[in-house]
Design a protein around this motif. Structure first.
Motif, PDB file in Angstrom:
ATOM      1  N   VAL A   1       3.179   5.401  -8.952  1.00 44.12           N
ATOM      2  CA  VAL A   1       3.034   4.101  -9.599  1.00 44.12           C
ATOM      3  C   VAL A   1       1.817   3.369  -9.038  1.00 44.12           C
ATOM      4  O   VAL A   1       0.942   2.959  -9.782  1.00 44.12           O
ATOM      5  N   LYS A   2       1.746   3.196  -7.724  1.00 46.57           N
ATOM      6  CA  LYS A   2       0.623   2.525  -7.067  1.00 46.57           C
ATOM      7  C   LYS A   2       0.481   3.103  -5.675  1.00 46.57           C
ATOM      8  O   LYS A   2       1.426   3.085  -4.892  1.00 46.57           O
ATOM      9  N   GLY A   3      -0.700   3.635  -5.344  1.00 46.64           N
ATOM     10  CA  GLY A   3      -0.941   4.263  -4.056  1.00 46.64           C
ATOM     11  C   GLY A   3      -1.011   3.287  -2.902  1.00 46.64           C
ATOM     12  O   GLY A   3      -1.224   2.089  -3.084  1.00 46.64           O
ATOM     13  N   GLU A   4      -0.834   3.837  -1.710  1.00 46.06           N
ATOM     14  CA  GLU A   4      -0.909   3.075  -0.455  1.00 46.06           C
ATOM     15  C   GLU A   4      -1.705   3.886   0.560  1.00 46.06           C
ATOM     16  O   GLU A   4      -1.999   5.057   0.340  1.00 46.06           O
ATOM     17  N   VAL A   5      -1.999   3.274   1.708  1.00 46.84           N
ATOM     18  CA  VAL A   5      -2.660   3.989   2.794  1.00 46.84           C
ATOM     19  C   VAL A   5      -1.678   4.970   3.415  1.00 46.84           C
ATOM     20  O   VAL A   5      -0.460   4.869   3.216  1.00 46.84           O
ATOM     21  N   ALA A   6      -2.190   5.919   4.183  1.00 51.92           N
ATOM     22  CA  ALA A   6      -1.363   6.960   4.808  1.00 51.92           C
ATOM     23  C   ALA A   6      -0.212   6.346   5.609  1.00 51.92           C
ATOM     24  O   ALA A   6      -0.398   5.368   6.329  1.00 51.92           O
ATOM     25  N   GLY A   7       0.975   6.931   5.423  1.00 56.05           N
ATOM     26  CA  GLY A   7       2.161   6.512   6.150  1.00 56.05           C
ATOM     27  C   GLY A   7       2.962   5.405   5.499  1.00 56.05           C
ATOM     28  O   GLY A   7       4.084   5.118   5.922  1.00 56.05           O
ATOM     29  N   MET A   8       2.429   4.776   4.482  1.00 50.44           N
ATOM     30  CA  MET A   8       3.134   3.687   3.800  1.00 50.44           C
ATOM     31  C   MET A   8       3.990   4.234   2.661  1.00 50.44           C
ATOM     32  O   MET A   8       3.681   5.256   2.072  1.00 50.44           O
ATOM     33  N   THR A   9       5.052   3.522   2.348  1.00 47.04           N
ATOM     34  CA  THR A   9       5.990   3.910   1.296  1.00 47.04           C
ATOM     35  C   THR A   9       5.434   3.536  -0.077  1.00 47.04           C
ATOM     36  O   THR A   9       4.859   2.469  -0.248  1.00 47.04           O
ATOM     37  N   MET A  10       5.627   4.450  -1.044  1.00 48.89           N
ATOM     38  CA  MET A  10       5.160   4.252  -2.415  1.00 48.89           C
ATOM     39  C   MET A  10       6.287   4.615  -3.383  1.00 48.89           C
ATOM     40  O   MET A  10       7.178   5.374  -3.044  1.00 48.89           O
ATOM     41  N   GLU A  11       6.186   4.103  -4.607  1.00 46.22           N
ATOM     42  CA  GLU A  11       7.128   4.456  -5.656  1.00 46.22           C
ATOM     43  C   GLU A  11       6.555   5.587  -6.500  1.00 46.22           C
ATOM     44  O   GLU A  11       5.382   5.575  -6.854  1.00 46.22           O
TER      45      GLU A  11
END
Length: 131
Positions: A53-63
């Motif tokens: 759905v929407k990316g994040e930086v390494a180690g962060m939670t995403m949907e």
């Protein structure tokens, strides 16, 4: 373009790399992924597990939207026709596939005319028979 046909059900996973600049692309489990700690990376080849759905930086939670026949959006890599079967390509973007390509993971209900168009459709997890 890009109107979703309903709110999709998602699952959460951590980013295996910096994916903060991407959204609505195919992703797959990375090699370090476990059931207890799912790690997600771009799917440029192989079999995706869903659409980010929407990316994040390494180690962060995403949907992530699973490939289970529900409404979703995907970013196109090129023109895609309504009704086309869509597979994964460079950057995890969608590309129209034919019977000689094997797997498809999305069915377009909207046309894309160019790279980066965001189109609606349904997730899938299927394979086309060889021509």
């Amino acid at each position: 373009m890009g109107k979703m046909l309903g709110a999709p059900v998602t699952f959460v996973a951590k980013s295996a790399a910096d994916l903060s600049a991407v959204e609505y692309v195919f992703v797959k489990h990375s090699t370090g992924s476990t059931h207890e700690n799912p790690l997600i990376e771009l799917c440029e080849s192989g079999v995706p597990c869903g659409i980010l759905v929407k990316g994040e930086v390494a180690g962060m939670t995403m949907e992530v939207i699973p490939l289970n026949g529900q409404p979703a959006k995907i970013k196109a890599s090129a023109a895609i026709s309504v009704g086309a079967y869509v597979g994964a390509t460079t950057g995890g973007k969608g590309v129209a596939v034919t019977a000689d390509k094997g797997g498809y993971f999305f069915v377009a209900t909207e046309a894309a005319t160019a790279n980066n168009d965001l189109i609606a459709g349904y997730t899938a997890n299927a394979y086309l028979a060889a021509a």
